[in-house]
Design an enzyme around this catalytic site. Structure first.
Site, mmCIF file in Angstrom:
data_model
loop_
_atom_site.group_PDB
_atom_site.id
_atom_site.type_symbol
_atom_site.label_atom_id
_atom_site.label_comp_id
_atom_site.label_asym_id
_atom_site.label_seq_id
_atom_site.Cartn_x
_atom_site.Cartn_y
_atom_site.Cartn_z
ATOM 1 N N THR A 23 -0.005 12.950 5.715
ATOM 2 C CA THR A 23 0.978 11.892 5.524
ATOM 3 C C THR A 23 2.347 12.550 5.419
ATOM 4 O O THR A 23 2.520 13.556 4.715
ATOM 5 C CB THR A 23 0.669 11.030 4.286
ATOM 6 O OG1 THR A 23 1.652 9.986 4.186
ATOM 7 C CG2 THR A 23 0.694 11.828 2.994
ATOM 8 N N GLY A 147 -4.128 -2.756 2.962
ATOM 9 C CA GLY A 147 -2.678 -2.830 2.836
ATOM 10 C C GLY A 147 -1.930 -2.423 4.085
ATOM 11 O O GLY A 147 -2.492 -1.891 5.042
ATOM 12 N N LYS A 159 -2.492 -7.849 -4.141
ATOM 13 C CA LYS A 159 -3.900 -8.115 -3.854
ATOM 14 C C LYS A 159 -4.783 -7.888 -5.082
ATOM 15 O O LYS A 159 -5.729 -8.640 -5.327
ATOM 16 C CB LYS A 159 -4.368 -7.250 -2.680
ATOM 17 C CG LYS A 159 -3.658 -7.597 -1.373
ATOM 18 C CD LYS A 159 -4.215 -6.856 -0.197
ATOM 19 C CE LYS A 159 -3.412 -7.120 1.073
ATOM 20 N NZ LYS A 159 -3.214 -8.542 1.396
ATOM 21 N N LYS A 173 -7.919 -0.273 0.522
ATOM 22 C CA LYS A 173 -7.604 0.751 1.526
ATOM 23 C C LYS A 173 -6.128 0.649 1.883
ATOM 24 O O LYS A 173 -5.708 -0.297 2.544
ATOM 25 C CB LYS A 173 -8.431 0.572 2.800
ATOM 26 C CG LYS A 173 -8.251 1.764 3.768
ATOM 27 C CD LYS A 173 -8.666 1.442 5.189
ATOM 28 C CE LYS A 173 -7.524 0.862 5.999
ATOM 29 N NZ LYS A 173 -6.421 1.842 6.266
ATOM 30 N N GLU A 226 -0.588 -6.640 11.283
ATOM 31 C CA GLU A 226 -0.152 -7.385 12.460
ATOM 32 C C GLU A 226 -1.258 -8.317 12.952
ATOM 33 O O GLU A 226 -2.430 -8.154 12.636
ATOM 34 C CB GLU A 226 0.335 -6.428 13.550
ATOM 35 C CG GLU A 226 -0.682 -5.473 14.085
ATOM 36 C CD GLU A 226 -1.277 -5.982 15.385
ATOM 37 O OE1 GLU A 226 -0.669 -6.863 16.011
ATOM 38 O OE2 GLU A 226 -2.354 -5.504 15.756
ATOM 39 N N CYS A 281 7.772 -8.335 7.496
ATOM 40 C CA CYS A 281 7.141 -9.337 8.359
ATOM 41 C C CYS A 281 7.837 -10.688 8.292
ATOM 42 O O CYS A 281 7.801 -11.455 9.261
ATOM 43 C CB CYS A 281 5.669 -9.480 7.998
ATOM 44 S SG CYS A 281 5.363 -9.734 6.249
#
Length: 486
Positions: A23, A147, A159, A173, A226, A281
């Site tokens: 990452t 996520g 969540k 996750k 998405e 979003c």
């Protein structure tokens, strides 16, 4: 560099799967950590841990669960600066945003559901002198949360909060792009007294998501991402008839009438396109401006947009940070090129920012296109970057029809001083989250979610808590059983 792994059963867990991924800090290219990719054995361990956690957690009273969650929310607030810095390094967003929004709003949601769950109950109704029924709201079991990378820890909290408040366990996750903050959140839940196994984190790419959604012991899936991926999540979940909540993509309209306050309208358009460098979003990327205000709006928009500071996300002065990855940078730059080719006029921006030590990052200047038409690809398709399309309109009926002419229906906004007009227009817009004379506010009390291809179900608000429960009906006979048989 040591491999960072999962969080299962109240502690870090390494599954020795033999596969890992890096990452990165997208602003610098620095490797932050190597993360282990989960496999079937890791998921099986998480499931067993969640079962044990669920048996303890679901047996606790609502008041006991509430106290644990309230303590967790306070610990999260106490670690605000640490969590915000971690989030900035993993996402590239400005610290001026993460330090006041991402952590705090997630803690708000945990506190909200911690308070709400004490009132969660069933009903009782008499059916005569010897009969009555009652209902119970019972937890579902083990829920999966998947996520997104734009608001990693906020989404994890959004969540986890209703799921845990209702008595469920969760396996979460995070996106493989931003895997770090969920691990810290899990630690804080444990410190707050949430039993081991109630909140677990498994790391990995789409393969882990597929294992979760298809697993028969997962009772519900909540996904943010998405729309194309959302369809796959729903299809996988359908095999075991598990309910889903999905917050998906958008191409939202922001409608500015000519009686709106000009300064406020421009401010809202900038927030609705450039906040979190456009990676939101709900952003209002189709900005419809009534003709009489159009010229003044465009003039002020250009002037103010060019003053925005693109820079090091850890600098408190920075307003526009780095996009999430090199591949996403190329996608956004490709959309900008497509907009130029389609005939839109580039008002400002439209390029990668590389000066002042930013050459290793994924920075794009805030970009505005004018002379746009509804059928242009950049107007129709979600870009998820700092790219605004400005369109002109003449009358109310016209702009409503144009605003609704999209496969998405996540958000919409209206700016006008005429509140009758504002409500009239909002009621006709096909979107699940709407704002009047503001943009982006999303308090814990307000349910959020989309119409059409923008999602199913809602997050936050009272109804969300109910979606993490199932209703048991109990019929009680106080007299003798009346049998139809001799």
């Amino acid at each position: 560099m040591e491999v960072t792994a999962h969080y299962i059963g109240g502690k870090p867990f390494v599954g020795d799967t033999g596969e890992s991924f890096a990452t990165l800090n997208p602003a610098t290219g620095e490797v932050l950590a190597h993360i282990e990719q989960a496999d079937e054995r890791v998921l099986a361990h998480a499931i067993e841990s969640a079962k044990l956690g669920f048996s303890v957690w679901s047996s606790m009273s609502a008041a006991e669960r509430s106290r644990c969650l309230l303590k967790a929310a306070q610990l999260i607030r106490d670690h605000n600066d640490e969590l915000a810095e971690l989030e900035v390094r993993d996402t590239g967003k400005p610290i001026q945003e993460a330090s006041v929004v991402d952590i705090a709003t997630g803690a708000d949601v945990i506190e909200y559901f911690a308070g709400l769950v004490n009132g969660l109950g069933g009903e009782q109704q008499s059916l005569g002198s010897n009969q009555f029924f009652y209902t119970r709201r019972e937890p579902l079991g083990i829920c999966a949360g998947i996520g997104a990378w734009n608001y990693p820890i906020q989404i994890a909290m959004w969540k986890a909060a209703p799921a845990l408040a209702a008595g469920n366990a969760m396996i979460f996750k995070p996106s493989e792009e931003t895997p770090l903050s969920a691990l810290k959140l899990a630690e804080l839940f444990t410190q707050a007294g949430v039993p081991d196994g109630v909140f677990n984190v498994v790391q990995g790419d789409y393969r882990v998501g597929q294992m979760l959604t298809a697993h028969p012991e997962i009772a519900k899936v909540s996904f943010t991402g998405e729309s194309g991926t959302g369809k796959k999540v729903m299809a996988d979940s359908a095999a075991t008839l598990k309910p889903v909540t999905m917050e998906l993509g958008g191409k939202s309209p922001l409608i500015i009438f000519d009686d709106a306050d000009l300064d406020d309208a421009v401010s809202a358009a900038m927030v609705a396109n450039f906040y979190t460098q456009g990676e939101v979003c709900t952003h209002g990327t189709r900005v419809y401006v009534q003709r009489a205000m159009y010229d003044a709006f465009v003039e002020q928009l250009k002037e103010r947009t060019e003053k925005l500071i693109v820079g090091d996300p850890m600098n408190m002065e920075t307003q526009i940070g780095s996009l999430i990855s090199k591949s996403h940078l190329e996608k956004v730059l490709g959309a900008i090129s497509s907009a130029k080719e389609s005939g839109a006029t580039l008002l400002t921006g439209g390029f990668q920012v590389t000066e002042r030590g930013l050459e290793k990052g994924c920075f794009v200047a805030p970009t505005v296109f004018v002379d746009c038409r509804d059928e242009m690809p950049h107007v129709q398709n979600e870009i998820f970057g700092p790219v605004m399309s400005v369109l002109v309109f003449d009358d109310e009926d016209e702009v409503i029809a144009r605003a609704n002419n999209t496969q998405y229906g996540l958000a919409a906004g209206v700016f006008t001083q005429n509140l009758s007009k504002a409500h009239r227009v909002i009621h006709q817009l096909q979107a699940g989250i709407c704002w009047i004379n503001t943009w982006g506010n999303s308090p814990a009390e307000m349910p959020v979610g989309g119409y059409k291809l923008s999602g199913i179900g809602r997050e936050n608000g009272q109804e969300t808590l109910l979606h993490y429960t199932q209703t048991k009906s109990v019929f009680v006979e106080l007299g003798a059983f009346d049998s139809p048989y001799a």
